[in-house]
Scaffold this motif. Structure first.
Motif, PDB file in Angstrom:
ATOM      1  N   MET A   1       0.864  -1.200   0.000  1.00 27.84           N
ATOM      2  CA  MET A   1       0.000   0.000   0.000  1.00 27.84           C
ATOM      3  C   MET A   1       0.891   1.237   0.000  1.00 27.84           C
ATOM      4  O   MET A   1       1.746   1.431   0.864  1.00 27.84           O
ATOM      5  CB  MET A   1      -0.853  -0.003   1.273  1.00 27.84           C
ATOM      6  N   LYS A   2       0.662   2.103  -0.992  1.00 29.75           N
ATOM      7  CA  LYS A   2       1.590   3.183  -1.259  1.00 29.75           C
ATOM      8  C   LYS A   2       1.653   4.228  -0.132  1.00 29.75           C
ATOM      9  O   LYS A   2       2.712   4.731   0.191  1.00 29.75           O
ATOM     10  CB  LYS A   2       1.184   3.864  -2.573  1.00 29.75           C
ATOM     11  N   VAL A   3       0.506   4.524   0.441  1.00 33.76           N
ATOM     12  CA  VAL A   3       0.455   5.518   1.515  1.00 33.76           C
ATOM     13  C   VAL A   3       1.260   5.043   2.719  1.00 33.76           C
ATOM     14  O   VAL A   3       1.991   5.807   3.347  1.00 33.76           O
ATOM     15  CB  VAL A   3      -1.016   5.792   1.918  1.00 33.76           C
ATOM     16  N   GLU A   4       1.127   3.775   3.026  1.00 39.80           N
ATOM     17  CA  GLU A   4       1.807   3.199   4.189  1.00 39.80           C
ATOM     18  C   GLU A   4       3.323   3.181   3.972  1.00 39.80           C
ATOM     19  O   GLU A   4       4.103   3.490   4.876  1.00 39.80           O
ATOM     20  CB  GLU A   4       1.265   1.775   4.406  1.00 39.80           C
ATOM     21  N   LEU A   5       3.753   2.853   2.757  1.00 40.11           N
ATOM     22  CA  LEU A   5       5.180   2.836   2.434  1.00 40.11           C
ATOM     23  C   LEU A   5       5.782   4.234   2.574  1.00 40.11           C
ATOM     24  O   LEU A   5       6.847   4.417   3.171  1.00 40.11           O
ATOM     25  CB  LEU A   5       5.378   2.313   1.000  1.00 40.11           C
ATOM     26  N   ARG A  92       9.823   1.980  -5.481  1.00 41.76           N
ATOM     27  CA  ARG A  92      10.173   0.588  -5.202  1.00 41.76           C
ATOM     28  C   ARG A  92      11.230   0.110  -6.184  1.00 41.76           C
ATOM     29  O   ARG A  92      11.111   0.342  -7.389  1.00 41.76           O
ATOM     30  CB  ARG A  92       8.941  -0.296  -5.361  1.00 41.76           C
ATOM     31  N   ILE A  93      12.273  -0.544  -5.696  1.00 42.97           N
ATOM     32  CA  ILE A  93      13.261  -1.175  -6.578  1.00 42.97           C
ATOM     33  C   ILE A  93      12.861  -2.634  -6.766  1.00 42.97           C
ATOM     34  O   ILE A  93      12.749  -3.128  -7.868  1.00 42.97           O
ATOM     35  CB  ILE A  93      14.685  -1.074  -5.978  1.00 42.97           C
TER      36      ILE A  93
ATOM     37  N   LYS B   2      -2.562   3.933  11.772  1.00 43.59           N
ATOM     38  CA  LYS B   2      -1.398   4.768  12.010  1.00 43.59           C
ATOM     39  C   LYS B   2      -1.226   5.885  10.981  1.00 43.59           C
ATOM     40  O   LYS B   2      -0.837   6.996  11.312  1.00 43.59           O
ATOM     41  CB  LYS B   2      -0.147   3.885  12.035  1.00 43.59           C
ATOM     42  N   VAL B   3      -1.495   5.571   9.734  1.00 43.06           N
ATOM     43  CA  VAL B   3      -1.339   6.550   8.660  1.00 43.06           C
ATOM     44  C   VAL B   3      -2.294   7.724   8.879  1.00 43.06           C
ATOM     45  O   VAL B   3      -1.931   8.884   8.703  1.00 43.06           O
ATOM     46  CB  VAL B   3      -1.597   5.886   7.283  1.00 43.06           C
TER      47      VAL B   3
ATOM     48  N   LYS C   2      -9.118  10.524   2.278  1.00 41.77           N
ATOM     49  CA  LYS C   2      -8.409  11.767   2.550  1.00 41.77           C
ATOM     50  C   LYS C   2      -6.889  11.594   2.632  1.00 41.77           C
ATOM     51  O   LYS C   2      -6.131  12.441   2.169  1.00 41.77           O
ATOM     52  CB  LYS C   2      -8.922  12.357   3.867  1.00 41.77           C
ATOM     53  N   VAL C   3      -6.445  10.503   3.216  1.00 42.49           N
ATOM     54  CA  VAL C   3      -5.014  10.247   3.350  1.00 42.49           C
ATOM     55  C   VAL C   3      -4.362  10.118   1.979  1.00 42.49           C
ATOM     56  O   VAL C   3      -3.277  10.633   1.729  1.00 42.49           O
ATOM     57  CB  VAL C   3      -4.775   8.957   4.185  1.00 42.49           C
ATOM     58  N   GLU C   4      -5.034   9.425   1.096  1.00 49.32           N
ATOM     59  CA  GLU C   4      -4.520   9.181  -0.253  1.00 49.32           C
ATOM     60  C   GLU C   4      -4.443  10.490  -1.041  1.00 49.32           C
ATOM     61  O   GLU C   4      -3.461  10.742  -1.753  1.00 49.32           O
ATOM     62  CB  GLU C   4      -5.438   8.170  -0.953  1.00 49.32           C
TER      63      GLU C   4
END
Lengths: 154, 154, 154
Positions: A1-5, A92-93, B2-3, C2-4
């Motif tokens: 998940m991109k936001v979490e990363l 991301r690699i 958390k985000v 909203k976070v995204e």
């Protein structure tokens, strides 16, 4: 998940900044993988492809040595850093690695209270996911002026 | 999640910064809980454990008084602030409280157009969830030089 | 979510900053919609409601012209920018548009290595969702001092 990363990478950069700014230098090697590379270069040399880092450390042992000598040599005037980090781009690699690019600025405050814009530039990082450690952190400074730059890690 | 929590805290810090930078000082007390504490200290005093804040306000009434006197005393030269905030670390204390640590830098611009690096340091906050208000905001400045620092809140 | 949305806007601002700081000026017009507006103003004029932008560009063609003349005129001393962006506030206007407000600071480094705080202020943007392009980016500078400000876009 991109936001979490994105959050995890920004959190790593933030913890790194606070460790240095709080003078917890002994924690600094722990931000890198066992064989992690820390390198300071100038934008000028990077642009010219010159492989002449101002500072080069490879592996935690060498980073620890560096902290030791900073603690014991004590040849530099007491000073405090403040890192401001922004504009973090993450890519991301592969499954276990990401690259990150971020802008930074460091304010240095001397014991007499004088504050100056000390350094600016960008961090170019390769980060190991899971453990969230720097496999490589390259600090590319905008200026090639480096007076006492080597005192504390950037 | 958390985000989401991180975003809310960063949003609070951002709204606070813009309120001050837009000269909407009257909104400033509203960022604190009814008995919220606002304190400015120096890194030097904090490190020595000296409980000598440069500024100490407890409760919205006191914060409002402060804004009033800033508005009416008008003893200081017109100036504008610009807050840059980064490296926000968030930690849950319990169900209703979180603590936050962030780095900041303030640029001050005088009426003649002169801009200077005015202050840098860290915010150490205790924040009430739900209402998203500061129960305590401690501004720890890197420098102990405080010329006209007291003009506008940091 | 909203976070995204917040992440996407911050990502756009970050890519814009790195493009300029990496001297990839040719990519700059591509951050705007076909008829996008780029405007630099001073806080003083904005506060007085004076519609006197320091720079005004409308549409990609005009932005490309600007890059062309920067590349070929070459009347300014070689220099490098470093953007620090923080305190990003995002608000939905409708299904396809959002507005964003952010604080910024630019450090300029000259060829001799001298670094100075060059500009600070806020970005006030209208952003087209989906394509993630600026329909309007207004750069409101805190200072009205503009020496060689026009050299590189802010």
């Amino acid at each position: 998940m991109k936001v979490e990363l994105q959050r995890k990478i920004e959190d790593l950069h933030a913890r790194y900044a606070h460790a240095l700014d709080d003078d917890r230098l002994e924690e600094w090697p722990g931000f890198f993988t066992e064989n992690g590379v820390y390198r300071i270069a100038t934008a000028e040399n990077e642009a010219r492809g010159l492989p002449l880092p101002v500072v080069y450390c490879e592996g935690r042992a060498m980073l620890r040595d560096r902290v030791q000598s900073l603690r014991h040599a004590n040849i530099y005037e007491p000073q405090r850093y403040r890192h401001i980090v922004s504009s973090v781009l993450v890519q991301r690699i592969n499954d276990s690695l990401v690259s990150s690019k971020a802008n930074f600025l460091v304010v240095r405050t001397m014991e007499n209270g004088e504050s100056t814009l000390f350094a600016s530039g960008r961090y170019v990082d390769r980060i190991l996911l899971g453990e969230m450690l720097y496999e490589e952190r390259v600090v590319i400074c905008d200026s090639r002026r480096f007076d006492t730059l080597l005192a504390i890690p950037l």
